[in-house]
Design a protein around this motif. Structure first.
Motif, PDB file in Angstrom:
ATOM      1  N   ILE A   4       0.855  -1.073  -0.017  1.00 54.36           N
ATOM      2  CA  ILE A   4       0.079   0.140   0.046  1.00 54.36           C
ATOM      3  C   ILE A   4       0.903   1.311  -0.110  1.00 54.36           C
ATOM      4  N   ALA A   5       0.901   2.260  -0.994  1.00 52.32           N
ATOM      5  CA  ALA A   5       1.289   3.372  -0.871  1.00 52.32           C
ATOM      6  C   ALA A   5       0.369   4.429  -0.532  1.00 52.32           C
ATOM      7  N   LEU A   6       0.812   5.348   0.614  1.00 49.84           N
ATOM      8  CA  LEU A   6      -0.038   6.243   0.902  1.00 49.84           C
ATOM      9  C   LEU A   6       0.458   7.747   0.642  1.00 49.84           C
ATOM     10  N   LYS A   7      -0.455   8.665   0.151  1.00 44.72           N
ATOM     11  CA  LYS A   7      -0.001  10.078  -0.133  1.00 44.72           C
ATOM     12  C   LYS A   7      -0.396  10.686   0.956  1.00 44.72           C
ATOM     13  N   LEU A   8       0.589  11.592   1.580  1.00 43.07           N
ATOM     14  CA  LEU A   8       0.155  12.139   2.927  1.00 43.07           C
ATOM     15  C   LEU A   8       0.785  13.640   2.685  1.00 43.07           C
ATOM     16  N   THR A   9       0.288  14.310   3.781  1.00 44.54           N
ATOM     17  CA  THR A   9       1.119  15.836   3.949  1.00 44.54           C
ATOM     18  C   THR A   9       1.265  15.872   5.684  1.00 44.54           C
ATOM     19  N   TYR A  10       2.214  16.612   5.771  1.00 48.28           N
ATOM     20  CA  TYR A  10       2.484  16.770   7.218  1.00 48.28           C
ATOM     21  C   TYR A  10       3.252  18.301   7.751  1.00 48.28           C
ATOM     22  N   ASN A  11       2.764  18.831   8.658  1.00 46.06           N
ATOM     23  CA  ASN A  11       3.699  19.954   9.431  1.00 46.06           C
ATOM     24  C   ASN A  11       4.664  19.157  10.113  1.00 46.06           C
ATOM     25  N   GLY A  12       5.996  19.645   9.919  1.00 44.73           N
ATOM     26  CA  GLY A  12       7.168  19.157  10.404  1.00 44.73           C
ATOM     27  C   GLY A  12       7.610  19.646  11.703  1.00 44.73           C
ATOM     28  N   SER A  26       9.205  11.340  15.563  1.00 45.17           N
ATOM     29  CA  SER A  26       9.160  11.401  14.335  1.00 45.17           C
ATOM     30  C   SER A  26       8.026  11.090  13.423  1.00 45.17           C
ATOM     31  N   VAL A  27       7.712  11.771  12.175  1.00 46.17           N
ATOM     32  CA  VAL A  27       6.701  11.459  11.415  1.00 46.17           C
ATOM     33  C   VAL A  27       6.450   9.961  11.224  1.00 46.17           C
ATOM     34  N   CYS A  28       7.495   9.348  10.877  1.00 43.63           N
ATOM     35  CA  CYS A  28       7.466   7.771  10.446  1.00 43.63           C
ATOM     36  C   CYS A  28       6.878   7.035  11.636  1.00 43.63           C
ATOM     37  N   GLU A  29       7.387   7.270  12.833  1.00 43.34           N
ATOM     38  CA  GLU A  29       6.876   6.471  13.782  1.00 43.34           C
ATOM     39  C   GLU A  29       5.293   6.943  14.343  1.00 43.34           C
ATOM     40  N   THR A  30       5.253   7.983  14.255  1.00 47.89           N
ATOM     41  CA  THR A  30       3.770   8.411  14.428  1.00 47.89           C
ATOM     42  C   THR A  30       2.714   7.746  13.711  1.00 47.89           C
ATOM     43  N   LEU A  31       3.269   7.471  12.371  1.00 49.54           N
ATOM     44  CA  LEU A  31       2.107   7.184  11.442  1.00 49.54           C
ATOM     45  C   LEU A  31       2.246   5.607  11.265  1.00 49.54           C
ATOM     46  N   ALA A  62       4.368   7.175   1.057  1.00 51.49           N
ATOM     47  CA  ALA A  62       5.018   6.250   1.952  1.00 51.49           C
ATOM     48  C   ALA A  62       4.583   4.950   1.407  1.00 51.49           C
ATOM     49  N   ASN A  63       5.471   3.678   1.485  1.00 53.64           N
ATOM     50  CA  ASN A  63       4.452   2.490   1.573  1.00 53.64           C
ATOM     51  C   ASN A  63       4.688   1.554   2.570  1.00 53.64           C
ATOM     52  N   PHE A  64       3.825   0.466   2.743  1.00 56.18           N
ATOM     53  CA  PHE A  64       3.833  -0.537   3.801  1.00 56.18           C
ATOM     54  C   PHE A  64       3.268  -1.660   3.272  1.00 56.18           C
ATOM     55  N   ARG A  65       3.610  -2.869   3.856  1.00 56.81           N
ATOM     56  CA  ARG A  65       3.078  -4.002   3.287  1.00 56.81           C
ATOM     57  C   ARG A  65       2.090  -4.458   4.405  1.00 56.81           C
ATOM     58  N   THR A  81      -8.216   8.975  11.837  1.00 55.79           N
ATOM     59  CA  THR A  81      -8.649   9.077  12.978  1.00 55.79           C
ATOM     60  C   THR A  81      -7.751   8.645  14.272  1.00 55.79           C
ATOM     61  N   HIS A  82      -6.276   8.303  13.889  1.00 57.66           N
ATOM     62  CA  HIS A  82      -5.520   7.834  14.819  1.00 57.66           C
ATOM     63  C   HIS A  82      -4.060   8.755  14.909  1.00 57.66           C
ATOM     64  N   THR A  83      -4.133   9.653  13.713  1.00 58.21           N
ATOM     65  CA  THR A  83      -3.077  10.477  13.534  1.00 58.21           C
ATOM     66  C   THR A  83      -3.388  12.037  14.336  1.00 58.21           C
ATOM     67  N   PRO A  84      -2.298  12.661  14.768  1.00 59.59           N
ATOM     68  CA  PRO A  84      -2.382  14.110  15.069  1.00 59.59           C
ATOM     69  C   PRO A  84      -2.779  15.057  14.100  1.00 59.59           C
ATOM     70  N   GLU A  85      -3.075  15.982  14.563  1.00 60.73           N
ATOM     71  CA  GLU A  85      -3.715  17.173  13.457  1.00 60.73           C
ATOM     72  C   GLU A  85      -2.630  17.603  12.226  1.00 60.73           C
ATOM     73  N   ASP A  86      -1.425  17.169  12.814  1.00 65.35           N
ATOM     74  CA  ASP A  86      -0.330  17.694  11.813  1.00 65.35           C
ATOM     75  C   ASP A  86       0.217  16.775  10.891  1.00 65.35           C
ATOM     76  N   ILE A  87      -0.188  15.631  10.673  1.00 64.37           N
ATOM     77  CA  ILE A  87      -0.367  14.540   9.981  1.00 64.37           C
ATOM     78  C   ILE A  87      -1.571  13.972   9.204  1.00 64.37           C
ATOM     79  N   ALA A  88      -1.587  14.008   7.799  1.00 68.10           N
ATOM     80  CA  ALA A  88      -2.764  13.575   7.196  1.00 68.10           C
ATOM     81  C   ALA A  88      -2.538  12.579   5.991  1.00 68.10           C
ATOM     82  N   VAL A  89      -3.455  11.543   5.983  1.00 69.48           N
ATOM     83  CA  VAL A  89      -3.126  10.850   4.553  1.00 69.48           C
ATOM     84  C   VAL A  89      -4.424  11.210   3.784  1.00 69.48           C
TER      85      VAL A  89
END
Length: 251
Positions: A4-12, A26-31, A62-65, A81-89
């Motif tokens: 699965i590839a995710l298209k996302l945006t974030y405030n770093g 980090s953004v990666c760990e949070t996501l 970013a992608n994951f299996r 629903t599980h990410t903070p406001e500064d990260i969005a898929v």
């Protein structure tokens, strides 16, 4: 196993970059934590690049299996629903088994924003670099064009992640103005550590008369970091575009 590839945006601003860190958010760990809750299993995310602490992404892939069978169209809403406001898929796309977010990336564009006004603007804190002395965007653009082409960019990188080669190809390097906001857009087949921030600092040094735009090719040729401009702050840097052979990921 789905890829699965995710298209996302974030405030770093609140994160120590994309990459997972031992003692910092980090953004990666949070996501990854958010996706794991949705999929019901641990996941490993591969990002399209390492954005540094404080750097933002208007576009990121970013992608994951996963073995999860959750419908692809429901996945962004479930993860958000599980990410903070500064990260969005923004979207999820099922991709081929051989797809890798960083390895499959053809080119990327970063944008550095400068708030060029006599007075600071609180709404641009960690969003644009405040530079009070009037800048000539035409002059900056002339200097920026000196970076276009295939060069060894050692002179505009910070010591950090080791790479096999410091040669990269820049496809465009342009400066535009909209009111008090200047934007430097740099598109390349790859970037070195702090490369865009060092290019920006070099352009500002040229604007301050410390060298001429025509001196930039010689600075690059020297490979000497001390001859180029400083590394400007990270909060004004954005990953703005990414290109893949899979057109679905380019929108």
């Amino acid at each position: 196993m789905r890829n699965i590839a995710l298209k996302l945006t974030y405030n770093g601003t609140a994160y120590h970059g994309w990459q997972v860190q031992k003692n910092a958010a980090s953004v990666c760990e949070t996501l990854q934590k958010a996706i794991s809750k949705v999929c019901g299993e641990p996941v490993h995310l591969t990002g399209c690049g390492r954005t540094d602490a404080g750097v933002h992404a208007e576009r990121y892939v970013a992608n994951f299996r996963t073995e999860s069978r959750i419908p692809i169209d429901r996945m962004p809403y479930a993860i958000n629903t599980h990410t903070p406001e500064d990260i969005a898929v923004r979207e999820a796309v099922e991709v081929g088994e051989d797809f890798n977010a960083i390895g499959s990336c053809v080119k990327k564009e970063y944008t550095y924003r400068i708030y060029n006004s006599r007075f600071k603007n609180p709404f641009y804190v960690n969003r644009a670099y405040f530079y009070p002395k009037r800048l000539d965007e035409d002059f900056l653009n002339q200097a920026a064009h000196m970076f276009v082409g295939t060069h060894d960019f050692r002179a505009v990188r910070s010591v950090g992640t080791e790479t096999k080669t410091t040669v990269r190809t820049i496809y465009w390097c342009d400066v535009t103005r909209s009111g008090d906001l200047l934007e430097l857009r740099v598109c390349a087949d790859g970037f070195l550590y702090n490369m865009v921030r060092a290019i920006t600092g070099t352009l500002l040094y040229a604007a301050e008369g410390k060298f001429a735009p025509e001196d930039i090719p010689a600075i690059l040729e020297s490979g000497d970091r001390t001859l180029a401009g400083p590394t400007v702050p990270p909060g004004a840097l954005y990953l703005t575009r990414i290109w893949y052979e899979d057109e679905r990921l380019n929108e």
